[in-house]
Write a protein that holds these residues in place. Structure first.
Motif, PDB file in Angstrom:
ATOM      1  N   LYS A   7       0.814  -1.213   0.000  1.00  0.00           N
ATOM      2  CA  LYS A   7       0.000   0.000   0.000  1.00  0.00           C
ATOM      3  C   LYS A   7       0.847   1.263   0.000  1.00  0.00           C
ATOM      4  N   GLU A   8       2.088   1.126   0.388  1.00  0.00           N
ATOM      5  CA  GLU A   8       2.998   2.263   0.423  1.00  0.00           C
ATOM      6  C   GLU A   8       4.164   1.980  -0.504  1.00  0.00           C
ATOM      7  N   ARG A  45       6.625   7.552  -0.462  1.00  0.00           N
ATOM      8  CA  ARG A  45       7.788   8.118   0.230  1.00  0.00           C
ATOM      9  C   ARG A  45       8.981   7.982  -0.703  1.00  0.00           C
ATOM     10  N   PHE A  46      10.071   8.648  -0.380  1.00  0.00           N
ATOM     11  CA  PHE A  46      11.288   8.510  -1.168  1.00  0.00           C
ATOM     12  C   PHE A  46      12.496   8.911  -0.342  1.00  0.00           C
ATOM     13  N   VAL A 105       0.123  16.346  -4.855  1.00  0.00           N
ATOM     14  CA  VAL A 105      -0.002  14.884  -4.780  1.00  0.00           C
ATOM     15  C   VAL A 105      -0.459  14.492  -3.377  1.00  0.00           C
ATOM     16  N   ALA A 106      -1.724  14.123  -3.281  1.00  0.00           N
ATOM     17  CA  ALA A 106      -2.316  13.845  -1.962  1.00  0.00           C
ATOM     18  C   ALA A 106      -1.678  12.640  -1.282  1.00  0.00           C
ATOM     19  N   SER A 107      -1.226  11.656  -2.051  1.00  0.00           N
ATOM     20  CA  SER A 107      -0.654  10.451  -1.456  1.00  0.00           C
ATOM     21  C   SER A 107       0.818  10.603  -1.076  1.00  0.00           C
ATOM     22  N   LEU A 108       1.445  11.732  -1.429  1.00  0.00           N
ATOM     23  CA  LEU A 108       2.830  11.972  -1.026  1.00  0.00           C
ATOM     24  C   LEU A 108       2.859  12.317   0.456  1.00  0.00           C
ATOM     25  N   CYS A 109       3.576  11.531   1.223  1.00  0.00           N
ATOM     26  CA  CYS A 109       3.588  11.723   2.672  1.00  0.00           C
ATOM     27  C   CYS A 109       4.222  13.068   3.041  1.00  0.00           C
ATOM     28  N   ASN A 160       5.968   9.960   9.111  1.00  0.00           N
ATOM     29  CA  ASN A 160       7.097   9.051   9.321  1.00  0.00           C
ATOM     30  C   ASN A 160       7.449   8.860  10.792  1.00  0.00           C
ATOM     31  N   VAL A 161       6.460   8.911  11.651  1.00  0.00           N
ATOM     32  CA  VAL A 161       6.653   8.645  13.070  1.00  0.00           C
ATOM     33  C   VAL A 161       6.001   7.312  13.395  1.00  0.00           C
TER      34      VAL A 161
END
Length: 464
Positions: free
Chosen positions: A213-214, A252-253, A272-276, A427-428
């Motif tokens: 999913k990620e 993520r990247f 981009v809504a899915s970019l964390c 990212n926590v």
């Protein structure tokens, strides 16, 4: 022959996510003939995927090789060394370590099955460290279990606890053209080579179909992606293509380089809504003098300007970083500038290390003994950086107390059967304890969590 009768395969991985990704590909090459084991005593084939970014990781390789040589005849090991130290040292490893059967560099992973077979047949020890100008084609993983189930990872230099069935690591480039004075990557992984857009998207779609999913895009400097392709592309276009894939919940990247941050890159966090809402943006030093000596190709003002643009585009963005203390010629004032920069940015997390001289890098060539910083001075500076970061982590994590946040479950907590770990978009890591009688969770489950507690190392919450 059933899988339980297959010879045992043990893979030990040191270093960054790219090494972890390479280990995943190695297992994809071998899993039809070998059985994954997590204990050396059960192994027949032992592969060590190495990191040479810092001397400490290289020393760990030599420690484990010493143990393996001592026990090789007892367990009948076939031993292979892969990765960056393999690329760096080549045949020197075969000369120094008689127990090593073969050495495979970063460009020749596809040769590992044949090198294992040759070793088992008693053929001479071999070394494959030739560079390739093209992207090496390797099979996708064709199994569902998370990599942590079959690869022993020592990833102190990466984001930690990252492998999970819900996450797909996907390399988009290999190598680096930046030539930072302290860095061995251009020597061990070669010049920058981008993977074609079609191949990247093909792998992502495959892994999403397997349950990921990620998506975690990997490269030494991801935001310079595509510049070397005959059909020109760029990182911004790639991210948007990934976001359009059905089933991708998060992107993520790691890691972008400040030199290549553009207005289009910043806009990704708005478009981009899915970019964390997280970026790992290495600074290395807060001193312009040291940045110049490191050949980092930006200065603090430029870096802080990027940070401000990111915070404007995404006010909640978490910013993490890397720091090197004790780079040759670093004065107390240079070091104080690093601490000041950390306070100004208010990093959510950072990795910090003492300078480690690496073979054939510009720093080791340029800086002689009188420019080096004493070990005890580096120890003090490193502790100051880490103590400050602990304060900043606690401050950042505490900001989530009382909030309701989306979490994707990564797995169970090792020491508690009723608790799970997940990660918020920033990212926590989140620890979640189940209420008595509650349904068990699994990797990939999506849920909302009310945050009730924070520490420098993560947060805790209850399922809403």
């Amino acid at each position: 022959m059933t899988i339980n009768n297959f010879p045992g395969l043990y893979i030990k991985t040191f270093g960054c996510q790219m090494n972890e990704y390479d280990s995943e590909r190695i297992f994809a090459l071998l899993h039809q003939k070998y059985r994954a084991v997590t204990e050396l005593e059960e192994a027949r084939i032992v592969l060590i995927n190495t990191c040479s970014v810092r001397g400490k990781a290289e020393k760990k390789l030599y420690d484990i090789l010493g143990w393996l040589e001592k026990h090789k005849s007892k367990y009948g090991y076939t031993i292979g060394v892969c990765g960056c130290v393999a690329q760096q040292e080549g045949e020197t490893l075969l000369k120094r370590w008689r127990g090593v059967d073969f050495v495979v560099g970063t460009h020749n992973i596809s040769l590992i099955p044949s090198m294992i077979e040759n070793s088992l047949q008693g053929l001479p020890r071999a070394c494959a460290v030739d560079y390739r100008d093209e992207w090496e084609t390797l099979p996708d993983a064709s199994y569902r279990e998370p990599v942590s189930n079959f690869v022993s990872v020592d990833n102190s230099a990466s984001f930690g606890a990252y492998y999970s069935a819900m996450r797909a690591f996907v390399a988009i480039q290999r190598g680096c053209n930046k030539n930072c004075a302290f860095c061995v990557v251009p020597l061990t992984r070669g010049p920058e080579i981008s993977r074609t857009l079609s191949e990247v998207l093909k792998e992502i779609k495959y892994k999403v179909a397997q349950g990921a999913k990620e998506v975690f895009l990997l490269g030494q400097t991801v935001n310079s992606y595509g510049r070397d392709l005959s059909e020109r592309s760029n990182f911004e276009a790639l991210v948007k293509e990934v976001a359009a894939i059905d089933g991708v919940k998060r992107i993520r990247f790691a890691s972008p380089h400040p030199q290549d941050v553009t207005a289009g890159f910043i806009k990704l966090y708005q478009e981009v809504a899915s970019l964390c809402p997280h970026i790992h943006l290495p600074l290395q030093s807060g001193s312009d003098k040291i940045l110049a000596a490191m050949n980092r190709n930006y200065r603090l003002k430029r870096y802080l300007g990027i940070v401000q643009q990111l915070k404007t585009a995404c006010p909640e963005i978490a910013i993490s970083s890397d720091f090197i203390v004790g780079f040759p010629t670093e004065t107390d004032e240079d070091f104080r500038q690093t601490l000041a920069a950390m306070r100004e940015v208010e990093y959510s997390f950072s990795y910090s290390f003492k300078y480690s001289a690496r073979p054939n890098t510009q720093a080791i060539i340029t800086h002689k003994e009188d420019n080096l910083i004493a070990e005890d001075v580096m120890d003090v500076r490193l502790k100051e950086v880490q103590d400050l970061q602990t304060e900043l982590c606690l401050k950042f994590n505490s900001s989530f107390i009382g909030r309701r946040l989306p979490v994707i479950i990564e797995g169970g907590m090792r020491k508690r059967s009723d608790s799970y770990r997940g990660r918020i978009p920033h990212n926590v890591l989140v620890e979640i304890a189940l209420q008595p009688g509650a349904e068990m969770l699994k990797s990939g489950d999506e849920l909302d969590v009310q945050i009730i507690q924070a520490s420098p190392y993560g947060i805790k919450g209850n399922i809403v």
